[in-house]
Motif scaffolding. Structure first.
Motif, PDB file in Angstrom:
ATOM      1  N   VAL A 130      30.049   6.562 -45.785  1.00  0.00           N
ATOM      2  CA  VAL A 130      29.025   7.612 -45.720  1.00  0.00           C
ATOM      3  C   VAL A 130      29.402   8.766 -46.648  1.00  0.00           C
ATOM      4  O   VAL A 130      28.586   9.247 -47.434  1.00  0.00           O
ATOM      5  CB  VAL A 130      28.854   8.119 -44.264  1.00  0.00           C
ATOM      6  CG1 VAL A 130      27.768   9.162 -44.187  1.00  0.00           C
ATOM      7  CG2 VAL A 130      28.537   6.966 -43.338  1.00  0.00           C
ATOM      8  N   GLY A 131      30.674   9.191 -46.575  1.00  0.00           N
ATOM      9  CA  GLY A 131      31.109  10.367 -47.329  1.00  0.00           C
ATOM     10  C   GLY A 131      31.114  10.184 -48.831  1.00  0.00           C
ATOM     11  O   GLY A 131      30.853  11.125 -49.567  1.00  0.00           O
ATOM     12  N   SER A 136      14.756   7.980 -47.456  1.00  0.00           N
ATOM     13  CA  SER A 136      15.262   6.636 -47.178  1.00  0.00           C
ATOM     14  C   SER A 136      16.794   6.645 -47.200  1.00  0.00           C
ATOM     15  O   SER A 136      17.445   6.055 -46.322  1.00  0.00           O
ATOM     16  CB  SER A 136      14.702   5.695 -48.242  1.00  0.00           C
ATOM     17  OG  SER A 136      14.780   4.396 -47.826  1.00  0.00           O
ATOM     18  N   ALA A 137      17.368   7.330 -48.197  1.00  0.00           N
ATOM     19  CA  ALA A 137      18.835   7.416 -48.304  1.00  0.00           C
ATOM     20  C   ALA A 137      19.424   8.205 -47.139  1.00  0.00           C
ATOM     21  O   ALA A 137      20.496   7.873 -46.626  1.00  0.00           O
ATOM     22  CB  ALA A 137      19.218   8.053 -49.635  1.00  0.00           C
ATOM     23  N   MET A 138      18.699   9.257 -46.721  1.00  0.00           N
ATOM     24  CA  MET A 138      19.179  10.043 -45.574  1.00  0.00           C
ATOM     25  C   MET A 138      19.187   9.188 -44.304  1.00  0.00           C
ATOM     26  O   MET A 138      20.137   9.224 -43.518  1.00  0.00           O
ATOM     27  CB  MET A 138      18.272  11.260 -45.351  1.00  0.00           C
ATOM     28  CG  MET A 138      18.344  12.302 -46.443  1.00  0.00           C
ATOM     29  SD  MET A 138      19.943  13.052 -46.590  1.00  0.00           S
ATOM     30  CE  MET A 138      19.883  14.218 -45.274  1.00  0.00           C
ATOM     31  N   ALA A 192      17.918  11.851 -54.759  1.00  0.00           N
ATOM     32  CA  ALA A 192      17.340  13.187 -54.908  1.00  0.00           C
ATOM     33  C   ALA A 192      17.071  13.507 -56.372  1.00  0.00           C
ATOM     34  O   ALA A 192      16.164  14.274 -56.690  1.00  0.00           O
ATOM     35  CB  ALA A 192      18.288  14.222 -54.310  1.00  0.00           C
ATOM     36  N   THR A 193      17.863  12.915 -57.277  1.00  0.00           N
ATOM     37  CA  THR A 193      17.675  13.171 -58.712  1.00  0.00           C
ATOM     38  C   THR A 193      16.479  12.408 -59.268  1.00  0.00           C
ATOM     39  O   THR A 193      15.669  12.960 -59.999  1.00  0.00           O
ATOM     40  CB  THR A 193      18.949  12.761 -59.481  1.00  0.00           C
ATOM     41  OG1 THR A 193      20.073  13.301 -58.804  1.00  0.00           O
ATOM     42  CG2 THR A 193      18.932  13.267 -60.899  1.00  0.00           C
ATOM     43  N   PHE A 194      16.388  11.125 -58.902  1.00  0.00           N
ATOM     44  CA  PHE A 194      15.261  10.304 -59.380  1.00  0.00           C
ATOM     45  C   PHE A 194      14.202  10.270 -58.290  1.00  0.00           C
ATOM     46  O   PHE A 194      14.150   9.344 -57.500  1.00  0.00           O
ATOM     47  CB  PHE A 194      15.727   8.879 -59.686  1.00  0.00           C
ATOM     48  CG  PHE A 194      16.780   8.806 -60.746  1.00  0.00           C
ATOM     49  CD1 PHE A 194      16.439   8.861 -62.077  1.00  0.00           C
ATOM     50  CD2 PHE A 194      18.115   8.668 -60.413  1.00  0.00           C
ATOM     51  CE1 PHE A 194      17.410   8.790 -63.062  1.00  0.00           C
ATOM     52  CE2 PHE A 194      19.089   8.594 -61.382  1.00  0.00           C
ATOM     53  CZ  PHE A 194      18.735   8.666 -62.710  1.00  0.00           C
ATOM     54  N   ILE A 246      26.725   9.630 -49.854  1.00  0.00           N
ATOM     55  CA  ILE A 246      26.353  10.922 -50.438  1.00  0.00           C
ATOM     56  C   ILE A 246      25.946  10.757 -51.906  1.00  0.00           C
ATOM     57  O   ILE A 246      24.986  11.382 -52.375  1.00  0.00           O
ATOM     58  CB  ILE A 246      27.514  11.934 -50.291  1.00  0.00           C
ATOM     59  CG1 ILE A 246      27.775  12.222 -48.812  1.00  0.00           C
ATOM     60  CG2 ILE A 246      27.213  13.227 -51.030  1.00  0.00           C
ATOM     61  CD1 ILE A 246      26.609  12.784 -48.041  1.00  0.00           C
ATOM     62  N   VAL A 247      26.672   9.878 -52.627  1.00  0.00           N
ATOM     63  CA  VAL A 247      26.300   9.649 -54.033  1.00  0.00           C
ATOM     64  C   VAL A 247      24.902   9.017 -54.106  1.00  0.00           C
ATOM     65  O   VAL A 247      24.082   9.374 -54.959  1.00  0.00           O
ATOM     66  CB  VAL A 247      27.362   8.760 -54.743  1.00  0.00           C
ATOM     67  CG1 VAL A 247      26.915   8.413 -56.144  1.00  0.00           C
ATOM     68  CG2 VAL A 247      28.685   9.479 -54.804  1.00  0.00           C
TER      69      VAL A 247
END
Lengths: 105, 164
Positions: B66-67, B34-36, B78-80, B71-72
């Motif tokens: 975006v940068g 979703s974030a991607m 990706a972490t959760f 990315i954060v």
């Protein structure tokens, strides 16, 4: 490029659709990260709606866009920090864990 | 019926791609994807700015929105990576319809009463913008705001040592 009525309508409709999808994402999930993602998407919709302003007031439009980009990204980074702290305290990121202001467990 | 120019076709393709990618945000089950999709959507929004010749905003959106933020967010997602809980959006239909109706009415009213509003050629020059000292002050103030906010965030989290 010349902005005519068709271009203007296309831009506003795209902006509205992005806002709507962001809104739908918020209400269809119970996850704080999903809320953050949809907020960023909604800001994308807001940026799209700024383009027509560049035809009449280009410098002011650029200033407004700058303010929007800086404030929204700062706000989102604070929100990210808040989510990390929330996870440390509650060991979860479900919106069900969020309580009303001042409410105690 | 007037023929649609090549530029218009390109713009419509960019808009269609933006909407398709944003649909990915809604439909993806995993927060990471979703974030991607969200980052890709914002890149397309920046591309629309580039299409209209406003390259400075293209760079700002790509670098800052975006940068940095995007990315954060991707890293956070990706972490959760737990399976997100889905809610049932009960009343979104009428609400969305009402909002669409309001947007359509305001757009048609605006086009009828102010036919030239928002239309014309975009003639933005970065040199003209930076030539005004007021705008330079704005950029410095916004940069200071960002730095101060980030310092406060570091303090909230508990300092750099706590992040390790």
């Amino acid at each position: 490029m010349q902005i005519d009525a068709l271009t203007l309508s296309a831009l506003y409709i795209a902006s509205f659709v992005l806002l709507l999808i962001g809104y739908l994402t918020v209400i269809s999930s119970k996850d704080l990260i999903r809320v953050l993602i949809s907020l960023e998407l909604m800001f994308g919709g807001v940026f799209l709606s700024l383009i027509p302003l560049f035809t009449s007031l280009p410098n002011s439009a650029f200033g407004i866009a700058l303010i929007s980009i800086f404030t929204s990204s700062s706000e989102l980074l604070v929100l990210i920090a808040a989510i990390i702290i929330f996870d440390r305290k509650n060991k979860g990121l479900s919106t069900g864990l969020v309580r009303a202001g001042g409410e105690r467990t | 019926m007037a023929a649609i120019s090549e530029e218009m076709v390109l713009l419509l393709a960019l808009i269609a791609l933006t909407i398709l990618l944003s649909m990915g945000v809604l439909l993806a089950r995993d927060n990471f994807f979703s974030a991607m999709y969200m980052s890709a959507t914002l890149i397309m929004v920046a591309s629309i700015y580039a299409f209209f010749g406003i390259q400075p905003l293209f760079i700002l959106i790509i670098f800052i929105f975006v940068g940095v933020t995007g990315i954060v967010t991707v890293a956070l997602a990706a972490t959760f990576r737990s399976e997100p809980e889905k809610a049932s959006p009960g009343f979104w239909g009428p609400l969305a319809l009402t909002t669409a109706l309001i947007v359509a009415i305001s757009l048609s009213t605006s086009l009828r009463h102010h036919p030239e509003s928002g239309m014309g050629v975009i003639q933005f020059e970065l040199g003209g913008f930076l030539g005004n000292p007021g705008y330079i002050l704005l950029i410095i103030s916004l940069t200071s705001l960002g730095i101060l906010l980030m310092l406060s965030v570091l303090k909230m989290i508990g300092g750099v040592d706590e992040c390790r």
